[in-house]
Write an enzyme that holds these catalytic residues in place. Structure first.
Site, PDB file in Angstrom:
ATOM      1  N   THR A  70     -13.748 -39.917   9.544  1.00 46.87           N
ATOM      2  CA  THR A  70     -14.604 -39.886   8.506  1.00 46.87           C
ATOM      3  C   THR A  70     -14.259 -38.475   7.569  1.00 46.87           C
ATOM      4  O   THR A  70     -13.571 -37.724   8.031  1.00 46.87           O
ATOM      5  CB  THR A  70     -16.102 -39.251   9.048  1.00 46.87           C
ATOM      6  OG1 THR A  70     -15.754 -38.114  10.073  1.00 46.87           O
ATOM      7  CG2 THR A  70     -16.857 -40.170   9.905  1.00 46.87           C
ATOM      8  N   HIS A  71     -14.630 -38.698   6.503  1.00 43.75           N
ATOM      9  CA  HIS A  71     -14.541 -37.612   5.291  1.00 43.75           C
ATOM     10  C   HIS A  71     -15.916 -37.468   5.216  1.00 43.75           C
ATOM     11  O   HIS A  71     -16.504 -38.001   3.954  1.00 43.75           O
ATOM     12  CB  HIS A  71     -13.807 -38.062   4.179  1.00 43.75           C
ATOM     13  CG  HIS A  71     -12.167 -38.131   4.351  1.00 43.75           C
ATOM     14  ND1 HIS A  71     -11.656 -36.752   4.346  1.00 43.75           N
ATOM     15  CD2 HIS A  71     -11.566 -39.181   4.279  1.00 43.75           C
ATOM     16  CE1 HIS A  71     -10.330 -37.181   4.386  1.00 43.75           C
ATOM     17  NE2 HIS A  71     -10.280 -38.473   4.443  1.00 43.75           N
ATOM     18  N   THR A 108     -12.654 -17.928   8.509  1.00 37.52           N
ATOM     19  CA  THR A 108     -13.338 -18.788   7.503  1.00 37.52           C
ATOM     20  C   THR A 108     -13.227 -20.363   8.180  1.00 37.52           C
ATOM     21  O   THR A 108     -14.613 -20.773   7.884  1.00 37.52           O
ATOM     22  CB  THR A 108     -12.476 -18.907   6.298  1.00 37.52           C
ATOM     23  OG1 THR A 108     -12.250 -17.794   5.499  1.00 37.52           O
ATOM     24  CG2 THR A 108     -12.960 -19.994   5.063  1.00 37.52           C
ATOM     25  N   ASP A 116     -13.636 -44.146   4.221  1.00 34.50           N
ATOM     26  CA  ASP A 116     -13.897 -43.526   3.081  1.00 34.50           C
ATOM     27  C   ASP A 116     -14.775 -44.075   2.159  1.00 34.50           C
ATOM     28  O   ASP A 116     -14.372 -44.323   0.986  1.00 34.50           O
ATOM     29  CB  ASP A 116     -12.493 -43.558   2.252  1.00 34.50           C
ATOM     30  CG  ASP A 116     -11.452 -42.851   3.290  1.00 34.50           C
ATOM     31  OD1 ASP A 116     -11.642 -42.078   4.185  1.00 34.50           O
ATOM     32  OD2 ASP A 116     -10.061 -43.239   3.325  1.00 34.50           O
ATOM     33  N   LYS A 146      -9.404 -31.352   7.559  1.00 35.71           N
ATOM     34  CA  LYS A 146      -7.810 -30.901   7.152  1.00 35.71           C
ATOM     35  C   LYS A 146      -8.194 -29.471   6.961  1.00 35.71           C
ATOM     36  O   LYS A 146      -7.876 -28.681   5.733  1.00 35.71           O
ATOM     37  CB  LYS A 146      -7.266 -31.570   5.775  1.00 35.71           C
ATOM     38  CG  LYS A 146      -6.755 -32.964   6.226  1.00 35.71           C
ATOM     39  CD  LYS A 146      -6.169 -33.460   4.789  1.00 35.71           C
ATOM     40  CE  LYS A 146      -5.619 -35.100   5.197  1.00 35.71           C
ATOM     41  NZ  LYS A 146      -6.784 -36.016   5.145  1.00 35.71           N
ATOM     42  N   ASP A 187      -7.572 -22.600   6.120  1.00 27.73           N
ATOM     43  CA  ASP A 187      -7.816 -21.177   5.713  1.00 27.73           C
ATOM     44  C   ASP A 187      -7.616 -20.274   6.832  1.00 27.73           C
ATOM     45  O   ASP A 187      -7.429 -20.705   8.010  1.00 27.73           O
ATOM     46  CB  ASP A 187      -9.222 -21.173   5.133  1.00 27.73           C
ATOM     47  CG  ASP A 187      -9.464 -20.575   4.078  1.00 27.73           C
ATOM     48  OD1 ASP A 187      -8.894 -19.440   4.124  1.00 27.73           O
ATOM     49  OD2 ASP A 187     -10.294 -20.615   2.949  1.00 27.73           O
TER      50      ASP A 187
END
Length: 262
Positions: free
Chosen positions: A67-68, A106, A44, A99, A102
């Site tokens: 990963t982000h 989408t 992070d 995460k 939707d």
């Protein structure tokens, strides 16, 4: 019902290979056994230089990199190209912790298009189940070999993942077991050995933080059913990240060996 592995016994990763369905699950277990590591680094950090240096240092000790990618302030596709090169060099897989949450139409675009083009480089992705099964179908329709991890529980205090919510996630996984490979969870949520448990919030030195994160030690995580332990700032904020990762790797894998009953 949510089932603890302590009541059913923990099977070895070698035995687990006979049960898991997704090729990425098999690939990950092979790496775990080859490297004697069930450690996932949650990287992070917010610059590409930090990210690539950290991953190169810690890579020899991990089975999985989380990963982000959307927090990298200077992101270009060169960053993910270099991550893939490091993954090959150090023998680990990549999990983009996006995460998704939707509608199916989408998340198709969020996964495969836009700035990050996640489907072109990640091995694992994850999603909330609050939207219903359409999110799984949407992601699966544009996947390029990725495996999906469903978020069944969270390690933040006050989260809304009730036992009923968790069981719904398990049911969705069982209905989509060719694409869903496991769960983000704080304890084992099923005795179905097709699915892997990825447990976040692992830290040797802390029990909580000011933002509601609740920590557990590597051995506590494994006792609760973790197949993969996810460690973030407990590694990346330390001066010697490589040595710290080695310690987590050894503690996590020793806990796994001690837990195996079948």
């Amino acid at each position: 019902a949510v089932v603890s592995t302590q009541s059913t016994g923990v099977i070895s990763f070698e035995e687990r290979l006979k049960h898991v369905v997704h090729p990425k699950s098999k690939e990950l277990i092979d790496i775990i056994l080859r490297k004697k590591s069930n450690l996932c680094l949650s990287a992070d950090v917010t610059s590409s230089k930090e990210l690539l240096e950290l991953v190169n240092n810690v890579g020899p000790h991990i089975c999985l990199l989380k990963t982000h990618i959307d927090v990298i302030s200077d992101f270009t596709m060169d960053v993910t190209d270099k991550l893939k090169t490091l993954a090959t060099k150090h023998d680990f897989l990549i999990f983009e912790d996006r995460k998704f949450a939707d509608l199916g139409s989408t998340v198709q675009k969020q996964f495969s298009e836009g700035v990050y083009k996640i489907s072109s480089w990640a091995d694992f992705i994850n999603a909330h189940v609050v939207v219903g099964p359409g999110i799984i179908k949407g992601l699966e329709s544009v996947a390029q070999g990725q495996a999906l991890i469903l978020i069944a529980q969270m390690s933040a205090s006050g989260n809304l993942c009730t036992p009923e919510y968790t069981q719904t996630a398990v049911s969705m996984a069982q209905d989509n077991n060719k694409f869903v490979c496991g769960f983000i969870c704080t304890e084992s949520v099923t005795d179905d050995h097709r699915f892997l448990n990825f447990v976040p919030g692992v830290n040797i030195s802390s029990s909580n933080d000011s933002l509601g994160q609740q920590w557990v030690s590597p051995s506590e995580a494994v006792l609760k059913g973790a197949d993969v332990i996810i460690v973030g700032w407990g590694i990346y904020k330390l001066v010697d990240t490589a040595e710290t990762a080695r310690i987590y790797k050894e503690q996590g894998f020793r806990a796994y060996l001690d837990s195996v009953t079948v």
